[in-house]
Design a protein around this motif. Structure first.
Motif, PDB file in Angstrom:
ATOM      1  N   THR A 137       0.840  -1.202   0.000  1.00 43.57           N
ATOM      2  CA  THR A 137       0.000   0.000   0.000  1.00 43.57           C
ATOM      3  C   THR A 137       0.875   1.252   0.000  1.00 43.57           C
ATOM      4  O   THR A 137       0.579   2.229  -0.695  1.00 43.57           O
ATOM      5  N   LEU A 141       1.006   4.276  -2.715  1.00 47.16           N
ATOM      6  CA  LEU A 141       0.920   5.699  -2.402  1.00 47.16           C
ATOM      7  C   LEU A 141       2.141   6.462  -2.917  1.00 47.16           C
ATOM      8  O   LEU A 141       2.058   7.653  -3.216  1.00 47.16           O
ATOM      9  N   THR A 165      -5.806  -2.607  -0.054  1.00 45.55           N
ATOM     10  CA  THR A 165      -5.032  -1.368  -0.180  1.00 45.55           C
ATOM     11  C   THR A 165      -5.911  -0.147   0.092  1.00 45.55           C
ATOM     12  O   THR A 165      -5.442   0.841   0.674  1.00 45.55           O
ATOM     13  N   GLU A 169      -4.776   2.238   3.101  1.00 49.54           N
ATOM     14  CA  GLU A 169      -4.262   3.557   2.724  1.00 49.54           C
ATOM     15  C   GLU A 169      -4.845   4.672   3.592  1.00 49.54           C
ATOM     16  O   GLU A 169      -4.161   5.662   3.881  1.00 49.54           O
ATOM     17  N   TYR A 173      -2.365   7.067   5.602  1.00 50.24           N
ATOM     18  CA  TYR A 173      -2.402   8.491   5.280  1.00 50.24           C
ATOM     19  C   TYR A 173      -2.603   9.344   6.530  1.00 50.24           C
ATOM     20  O   TYR A 173      -2.002  10.419   6.663  1.00 50.24           O
TER      21      TYR A 173
END
Length: 204
Positions: A137, A141, A165, A169, A173
């Motif tokens: 993942t 990104l 994913t 994510e 994040y």
């Protein structure tokens, strides 16, 4: 084999502390969730955390003490509405000397029972594969692979690779600026606020 004298240096002791702290967080999902919430909102009070995560007040206070004993959080002298503020610390280390482990991985493992896609992935492929999914993942990104490419690297069907994913994510994040093991400055993919609102954690 010759007996090696134990390393009792300050650095060695610090690394051992990191190992036991990370081990405890990875094996206690509710503690990992509480730690993640506290890290995202530090400084915060235990009562404020209870409003954000599904824990009783008594359990949250016990978890705060556990984090303090592990060196992952500390109670500050400051108060808010007569309640002590707590500050969580970013804990990180290396697995086998090569694989970085930090708050994002702790948060993902804590979210296994909070997110259906993560729980389903673990049920089908195990916790070790989840670690690989986190790495893939992050590569997505960074713009180094596609979701289908991540699925191929994981050896899972495309639909599962896409789902995991997408679930991971959001967590990565939220924690990218709090995790020294994540190259956030290299991220090429951004996430809209709407997507982050679906994460099992909040950063409000």
């Amino acid at each position: 084999m010759a007996y090696a004298s134990p390393n009792t240096s300050v650095e060695a002791e610090r690394e051992r502390q990191e190992f036991f702290t990370i081990h405890e967080l990875l094996h206690r999902p509710e503690l990992a969730v509480f730690y993640t919430d506290m890290l995202l909102h530090s400084p915060t009070t235990v009562g404020e955390s209870v409003e954000r995560v599904p824990l009783s007040s008594s359990a949250a206070h016990n978890y705060a003490k556990s984090l303090q004993q592990l060196g992952a959080a500390e109670q500050l002298d400051e108060k808010r509405e007569r309640a002590h503020l707590w500050e969580a610390k970013s804990v990180s280390g290396m697995w086998n000397g090569v694989e970085p482990i930090g708050p994002a991985m702790i948060a993902v493992y804590g979210a296994i029972e909070l997110n259906e896609d993560i729980q389903l992935f673990v049920d089908r492929h195990g916790k070790s594969k989840l670690s690989s999914a986190i790495a893939q993942t992050i590569e997505y990104l960074r713009g180094n692979t596609s979701r289908r490419g991540a699925a191929d690297a994981l050896g899972v069907p495309a639909v599962e690779g896409i789902a995991i994913t997408q679930a991971i994510e959001k967590i990565v994040y939220l924690l990218k600026d709090l995790d020294p093991s994540i190259p956030a400055d290299e991220f090429e993919v951004s996430l809209p606020d709407r997507a982050l609102e679906e994460a099992p954690y909040t950063d409000e």
